[in-house]
Every structure is written in C-alpha cells, then in structure tokens.
Design an enzyme around this catalytic site. Structure first.
Site, mmCIF file in Angstrom:
data_model
loop_
_atom_site.group_PDB
_atom_site.id
_atom_site.type_symbol
_atom_site.label_atom_id
_atom_site.label_comp_id
_atom_site.label_asym_id
_atom_site.label_seq_id
_atom_site.Cartn_x
_atom_site.Cartn_y
_atom_site.Cartn_z
ATOM 1 N N HIS A 133 0.230 -12.251 -6.650
ATOM 2 C CA HIS A 133 -1.113 -11.754 -5.993
ATOM 3 C C HIS A 133 -2.205 -11.651 -7.031
ATOM 4 C CE1 HIS A 133 2.282 -10.237 -3.279
ATOM 5 N NE2 HIS A 133 1.142 -9.935 -2.463
ATOM 6 N N LYS A 137 -3.968 -5.979 -7.831
ATOM 7 C CA LYS A 137 -2.823 -5.269 -7.268
ATOM 8 C C LYS A 137 -2.099 -4.213 -8.402
ATOM 9 C CE LYS A 137 1.356 -6.171 -4.657
ATOM 10 N NZ LYS A 137 0.969 -5.087 -3.537
HETATM 11 N N1 LIG Z 1 1.473 -4.155 4.565
HETATM 12 C C1 LIG Z 1 0.563 -5.278 4.408
HETATM 13 O O1 LIG Z 1 0.695 -5.951 5.223
HETATM 14 C C2 LIG Z 1 -0.532 -4.975 3.244
HETATM 15 C C3 LIG Z 1 -0.334 -4.085 2.356
HETATM 16 N N2 LIG Z 1 -1.127 -4.113 1.396
HETATM 17 C C4 LIG Z 1 -1.188 -2.733 0.565
HETATM 18 O O2 LIG Z 1 -2.309 -2.227 0.948
HETATM 19 C C5 LIG Z 1 -2.624 -1.092 -0.131
HETATM 20 C C6 LIG Z 1 -4.163 -1.388 -0.439
HETATM 21 O O3 LIG Z 1 -4.329 -2.910 -0.800
HETATM 22 P P1 LIG Z 1 -6.027 -3.038 -1.078
HETATM 23 O O4 LIG Z 1 -6.681 -2.627 0.297
HETATM 24 O O5 LIG Z 1 -6.138 -4.319 -1.295
HETATM 25 O O6 LIG Z 1 -6.344 -2.271 -2.137
HETATM 26 P P2 LIG Z 1 -7.731 -1.771 -2.533
HETATM 27 O O7 LIG Z 1 -7.697 -1.165 -3.973
HETATM 28 O O8 LIG Z 1 -8.734 -2.686 -2.237
HETATM 29 O O9 LIG Z 1 -8.078 -0.388 -1.408
HETATM 30 C C7 LIG Z 1 -7.428 1.008 -1.819
HETATM 31 C C8 LIG Z 1 -8.493 2.060 -1.549
HETATM 32 O O10 LIG Z 1 -7.764 3.277 -1.441
HETATM 33 C C9 LIG Z 1 -8.698 4.202 -1.960
HETATM 34 N N3 LIG Z 1 -8.152 5.466 -2.342
HETATM 35 C C10 LIG Z 1 -7.965 5.971 -3.377
HETATM 36 N N4 LIG Z 1 -7.679 7.171 -3.246
HETATM 37 C C11 LIG Z 1 -7.371 7.331 -2.011
HETATM 38 C C12 LIG Z 1 -6.814 8.488 -1.384
HETATM 39 N N5 LIG Z 1 -6.242 9.370 -1.854
HETATM 40 N N6 LIG Z 1 -6.819 8.300 0.093
HETATM 41 C C13 LIG Z 1 -7.452 7.277 0.740
HETATM 42 N N7 LIG Z 1 -8.035 6.098 0.015
HETATM 43 C C14 LIG Z 1 -7.862 6.234 -1.353
HETATM 44 C C15 LIG Z 1 -9.412 3.222 -3.289
HETATM 45 O O11 LIG Z 1 -10.524 4.098 -3.391
HETATM 46 P P3 LIG Z 1 -10.959 3.896 -4.842
HETATM 47 O O12 LIG Z 1 -11.087 2.397 -5.312
HETATM 48 O O13 LIG Z 1 -12.401 4.494 -5.054
HETATM 49 O O14 LIG Z 1 -9.839 4.501 -5.876
HETATM 50 C C16 LIG Z 1 -9.448 1.923 -2.654
HETATM 51 O O15 LIG Z 1 -10.809 1.735 -1.756
HETATM 52 C C17 LIG Z 1 -1.820 -1.661 -1.409
HETATM 53 O O16 LIG Z 1 -0.760 -0.876 -1.700
HETATM 54 C C18 LIG Z 1 -1.387 -3.018 -0.982
HETATM 55 O O17 LIG Z 1 -0.057 -3.344 -1.696
HETATM 56 C C19 LIG Z 1 -2.091 -5.028 1.213
HETATM 57 C C20 LIG Z 1 -2.282 -5.926 1.962
HETATM 58 C C21 LIG Z 1 -1.164 -6.231 2.990
HETATM 59 O O1 LIG Z 2 -1.604 -5.868 -2.568
HETATM 60 C C1 LIG Z 2 -1.574 -6.885 -1.650
HETATM 61 O O2 LIG Z 2 -2.700 -7.511 -1.477
HETATM 62 C C2 LIG Z 2 -0.627 -7.174 -0.877
HETATM 63 N N1 LIG Z 2 0.421 -6.171 -0.792
HETATM 64 C C3 LIG Z 2 1.265 -6.187 -0.080
HETATM 65 C C4 LIG Z 2 2.815 -6.275 -0.636
HETATM 66 O O3 LIG Z 2 2.834 -5.469 -1.752
HETATM 67 O O4 LIG Z 2 3.854 -6.738 -0.273
HETATM 68 C C5 LIG Z 2 1.424 -7.070 1.141
HETATM 69 C C6 LIG Z 2 0.664 -8.675 0.871
HETATM 70 O O5 LIG Z 2 1.440 -9.290 0.152
HETATM 71 C C7 LIG Z 2 -0.514 -8.107 0.079
#
Ligand SMILES: NC(=O)C1=CN([C@@H]2O[C@H](COP(=O)(O)OP(=O)(O)OC[C@H]3O[C@@H](n4cnc5c(N)ncnc54)[C@H](OP(=O)(O)O)[C@@H]3O)[C@@H](O)[C@H]2O)C=CC1
Ligand SMILES: O=C(O)C1=N[C@H](C(=O)O)C[C@H](O)C1
Length: 239
Positions: A133, A137
């Site tokens: 990743h 992450k």
């Molecule tokens: N299930 C799936 O298909 C997938 C899952 N994921 C998961 O999704 C999550 C997010 O990934 P990603 O978007 O890349 O991460 P990012 O870091 O880009 O986004 C997370 C966001 O959450 C914000 N944040 C911080 N604290 C809070 C809070 N209390 N409530 C709400 N938002 C908050 C952060 O703000 P700030 O930066 O200001 O702290 C940031 O903007 C990860 O856990 C990842 O593993 C990702 C892709 C696919």
């Molecule tokens: O953090 C990510 O970007 C992603 N997180 C998810 C995971 O933890 O499996 C899904 C995807 O692989 C992208």
C-alpha cells in the site's frame, strides 16, 4: 440519497465524486470529532465512514444512536467490531463493514476461499500473504490481508492464526510493504520445494473501493440489520 461522509480524505473525496455521479447528495463531511457536528437522522439517509482506526468505532456507533445507518470501510478497529454490532442491534439500525468494497477484491475473496480449500491437505505447500500500500497508510497489515488470512484459516484446521512478518509453523505470515502511490496490491502464495502457486489482486485506483461503498450504501438505505458485501453483491448478481 442524502449521504454523510465520515472522513474526507483520499477515500472520502473519491466517494463524493462517485456518489454525485450516481445522483446522490453529500449533506455532511466530518474530518474531526463527530461530537462537533449535529447529526439529524431525518436529513441523512446513510453515513459512509472512511476515517481513521481510532475514530471509526465512535463515528459508527454515534450514527446508530442517531438512527443513521452506516457503511464503514475504515480498517484497523475490528477489536470493537462485535461491540459495534451489538449497539447496531440495540438501536435497530443498519450496518455494513467491509475490509474491501471493490467488486474485484470480493471476487478475489471467493477465489481465495476456494484455493485454500483445495490446498489444505497439500502439506508441502506453505502459504503467505503480501500486501503493498501507499506510504500514508496508518495500519498494517491491511484489513484485506487479514480477511484473506481469516478465510484461509477457516479452510485449514492446521492453521491457527496469522502474524505480521515472522510466523510460527501453524500461522500465516503477512508481509506488509509500503510504496509511494500504491492503491492496494494483495498476493496469496502457496510455495513448495517443487513449485509455487499464487493469486494476486492489483487495484489501479481507489475507484473500485469507492464504487463498492456507494453501491453498499444504496443497498443499505431503508434496511435494518447487519449485512456484508456478500449480501450486496448477491443482490447485484441476482438483478
Ligand atoms: N474497505 C475499503 O474498501 C477501503 C478501506 N480503506 C480504509 O479507509 C480508511 C481511510 O483511508 P484513506 O481515505 O486513504 O485515509 P485518509 O487519511 O486519506 O482519510 C482519512 C480522513 O479521516 C479524517 N479524520 C481524522 N479524524 C477523524 C474523525 N474523528 N472522524 C472523521 N474523520 C476523521 C482525516 O483527517 P486528518 O487528515 O485531518 O486527520 C482524513 O482526512 C483507512 O482505514 C483505510 O484502510 C481505504 C480504501 C478502501
Ligand atoms: O488504506 C488503504 O488505502 C486501503 N485499505 C484497505 C485495507 O486495509 O485493506 C483496503 C484497500 O486495500 C486500500
């Protein structure tokens, strides 16, 4: 559908794009403590949580308490998953969590289960999982890799668990690598002295994750209970 985005980062922004393309409206974006925001269940059809591991449980359960169904993709918080399910039931709400919402990965999950069943008696093969990743992450191993490991363990009574990196004989090693701009690559390898078998999924962008999450939200709207991506896809495939 009126959507609240809990987490407006890489995934939140991609989900917003796809949701609006599909005719939905994003009525709330949360990037800090959810208690700083007014949640009105009459104005939000579904909340979609892609935030951070330490915020997900509070985000999800606060929505349940405001009669707002939740689709959560945030990973790294599953030690509270059962508690979240319990609160969902107590509040008569609705919930879908998936470690990976992409259609391709959910096909990959089915392939992984099938292959694990075929390999369980072939003791010369040792299984491992590699996930790659992007460098931002927060959690390791990925939620997807943990799902893959759990599926293999369910199919093979000789395997008791998984470990990040070095593992015991009865555990699956998961290798987590971080490289610039990699959306998510997962490889399951069965290796023996004679040959090696591997299956691999490579995400080319976050579009697949985001589309799957929006389709899951469309499925969840108006429902009560706890569902999985399998329920969402079975409805999709049956149409
Ligand atoms: N299930 C799936 O298909 C997938 C899952 N994921 C998961 O999704 C999550 C997010 O990934 P990603 O978007 O890349 O991460 P990012 O870091 O880009 O986004 C997370 C966001 O959450 C914000 N944040 C911080 N604290 C809070 C809070 N209390 N409530 C709400 N938002 C908050 C952060 O703000 P700030 O930066 O200001 O702290 C940031 O903007 C990860 O856990 C990842 O593993 C990702 C892709 C696919
Ligand atoms: O953090 C990510 O970007 C992603 N997180 C998810 C995971 O933890 O499996 C899904 C995807 O692989 C992208």
């Amino acid at each position: 559908m009126k959507i609240a985005l809990l987490g407006y980062g890489r995934m939140g922004k991609t989900i917003e794009e796809i949701a609006e393309q599909r005719g939905h409206e994003v009525v709330l974006k949360v990037s800090d403590d959810i208690d700083n925001h007014e949640l009105d269940g009459s104005k939000i059809d579904v909340a979609i949580d892609f935030s951070i591991p330490k915020a997900a449980f509070k985000n999800i359960t606060t929505c349940f308490k405001h009669n707002i169904p939740v689709v959560s993709g945030t990973t790294g918080w599953l030690d509270n998953y059962e508690k979240a399910r319990k609160i969902c039931k107590e509040e008569d709400s609705a919930f879908i969590y998936a470690s990976n919402f992409s259609l391709g990965v959910n096909v990959f999950f089915e392939l992984n289960k099938k292959l694990a069943g075929m390999m369980q008696g072939l003791e010369d093969y040792k299984v491992d999982i590699e996930e790659i990743h992007h460098t931002q992450k927060l959690d390791a191993p990925s939620g997807t890799a943990i799902t893959l490991a759990q599926q293999i363990i369910e199919e093979n009574s000789k395997l008791k668990g998984w470990q990040l990196d070095d593992a015991d004989e009865d555990e699956i090693p998961i290798y987590a690598k971080r490289e610039e701009n990699v959306p998510g690559t997962h490889t399951v390898t069965y290796d023996s002295p004679i040959d090696s078998i591997e299956i691999k999924h490579t995400a080319k962008s976050r579009q697949g994750f985001a589309l799957g999450a929006v389709v899951a939200a469309e499925y969840l709207k108006g429902k009560q209970g706890i569902f999985t991506m399998k329920d969402v896809l079975s409805e999709l495939f049956n149409n």
